[in-house]
Scaffold this active site. Structure first.
Site, PDB file in Angstrom:
ATOM      1  N   ASP A  41       0.862  -1.122   0.066  1.00 22.92           N
ATOM      2  CA  ASP A  41       0.103   0.053  -0.028  1.00 22.92           C
ATOM      3  C   ASP A  41       0.984   1.209  -0.009  1.00 22.92           C
ATOM      4  OD1 ASP A  41      -2.302   1.670  -0.083  1.00 22.92           O
ATOM      5  OD2 ASP A  41      -3.186   0.138   1.211  1.00 22.92           O
ATOM      6  N   ASP A  85       3.123   2.823  -4.352  1.00 20.00           N
ATOM      7  CA  ASP A  85       2.373   3.589  -5.008  1.00 20.00           C
ATOM      8  C   ASP A  85       2.106   3.012  -6.508  1.00 20.00           C
ATOM      9  OD1 ASP A  85       0.980   5.471  -6.558  1.00 20.00           O
ATOM     10  OD2 ASP A  85       2.010   7.221  -5.490  1.00 20.00           O
ATOM     11  N   VAL A  86       0.881   2.654  -6.837  1.00 20.22           N
ATOM     12  CA  VAL A  86       0.794   1.923  -7.932  1.00 20.22           C
ATOM     13  C   VAL A  86       0.864   2.781  -9.387  1.00 20.22           C
ATOM     14  CG1 VAL A  86      -0.427  -0.158  -7.195  1.00 20.22           C
ATOM     15  CG2 VAL A  86      -1.664   1.973  -8.123  1.00 20.22           C
ATOM     16  N   ASN A 112      -5.825  -4.901  -6.155  1.00 16.59           N
ATOM     17  CA  ASN A 112      -6.996  -4.363  -5.126  1.00 16.59           C
ATOM     18  C   ASN A 112      -6.941  -2.793  -4.982  1.00 16.59           C
ATOM     19  OD1 ASN A 112      -9.140  -4.789  -2.932  1.00 16.59           O
ATOM     20  ND2 ASN A 112      -7.663  -4.194  -1.626  1.00 16.59           N
ATOM     21  N   TYR A 178     -14.746   7.701 -11.413  1.00 15.97           N
ATOM     22  CA  TYR A 178     -14.569   6.222 -10.706  1.00 15.97           C
ATOM     23  C   TYR A 178     -15.227   5.119 -11.800  1.00 15.97           C
ATOM     24  CZ  TYR A 178     -15.077   2.664  -7.205  1.00 15.97           C
ATOM     25  OH  TYR A 178     -14.847   1.643  -6.568  1.00 15.97           O
ATOM     26  N   LYS A 182     -13.351   2.036 -13.707  1.00 18.01           N
ATOM     27  CA  LYS A 182     -13.521   0.712 -13.235  1.00 18.01           C
ATOM     28  C   LYS A 182     -13.963   0.085 -14.387  1.00 18.01           C
ATOM     29  CE  LYS A 182     -12.427   0.414  -8.924  1.00 18.01           C
ATOM     30  NZ  LYS A 182     -11.392  -0.409  -8.397  1.00 18.01           N
TER      31      LYS A 182
END
Length: 281
Positions: A41, A85-86, A112, A178, A182
């Site tokens: 995370d 941090d993706v 996730n 968002y 998604k």
């Protein structure tokens, strides 16, 4: 499900820093099934990623490390936590390299990590909100998946599970960027399934509905603000859409993800699976 059905497998989970969240619940179930688990995370605060103050971030590395120590003690697996941090290619590459170097493989990737910065009325959302939602939810998933695929190809296969939420299947008012990001996660999942099934790589999306986590607390507040009602009224309004008439639990998602990663799901590929108590038609 069979005990230790994932014995010796190596799993990497992003967005697993929040106590009581889907990431840690899934880490627990995977470890229970015998998998070595790496959780990641931010391990630092990024206020721009907060939907509101009710929504915490995975910014406490010490608590993540304590959680991993408990997994090792309880289930006899190897486990560690590391910052990620993706949105950072450099950090993502470093994490995947370390996983393979230290644990020997990468058999399961659970993407996730997600940001609710793209929540709000369509006409009110700013370019930075759109950009950040896209960078975390869509590009973060793409980035981690692209790094995992070559590893999984070399070892003869693997499983990638992407958290798309029901926001990846239907659009609701107030979820703007968002929802768009998604929907992209679902598209990425189906594309990878089509292109890399021949490599023994299965890729699926899970689409949780209203799950009782820290993010749900923020969502209840969002609905209350949008509708001009109390948080309790917002909670009831949300539950009215769920035939099972209860909040989902993080473990409901975790058990589903664990099944999808198991040999019992070996012919399941390319799906976007709602975990929503029957909310979607």
């Amino acid at each position: 499900m069979t005990d230790r059905m994932l014995d010796g497998k190596v799993a990497l989970i992003t967005g697993a820093g929040r106590e009581g969240g889907i990431g840690q619940a899934t880490a627990t179930r995977l470890a229970e099934a015998g998998a070595h688990v790496v959780i990641t995370d931010l391990a630092r605060d990024r206020p721009e990623l907060r939907q509101n103050e009710a929504h915490g971030l995975g910014d406490d590395l010490a608590s993540m490390q304590h959680f991993c120590a408990e997994l090792e003690a309880d289930y006899g697996v190897r486990s560690y936590a590391t910052p990620l941090d993706v949105t950072s290619q450099e950090e993502a590459e470093s994490v995947v390299t370390r996983v393979v170097d230290e644990l020997g493989s990468l058999d399961i990737l659970f993407n996730n990590a997600g940001a609710t910065t793209g929540v709000g009325w369509f006409m009110d959302l700013t370019d930075p909100q759109w950009d950040l939602a896209w960078e975390v939810n869509a590009m973060g998933t793409r980035r981690m998946t692209m790094l995992a695929i070559p590893v999984m190809q070399r070892q003869g296969g693997g499983v990638i599970v992407n958290n798309a939420s029901v926001g990846g299947l239907v659009a609701d008012p107030g979820y703007g960027a968002y929802t768009a990001s998604k929907f992209a996660v679902v598209a990425i999942s189906k594309t990878v399934a089509k292109e890399h099934g021949k490599d023994g790589i299965r890729c699926v999306a899970v689409c949780p509905g209203i799950i009782d986590t820290g993010m749900a607390v923020a969502n209840r507040q969002l609905v209350a603000d949008l509708e001009g009602i109390t948080v309790d009224e917002a909670s009831r309004l949300m539950l009215d859409a769920v035939p099972l008439d209860r909040w989902g639990q993080a473990d409901d998602v975790a058990q589903t993800v664990t099944f999808l990663c198991s040999p019992a799901a070996s012919y399941i590929n390319g799906i976007a699976l709602p975990i929503d108590g029957g909310m979607l038609p």
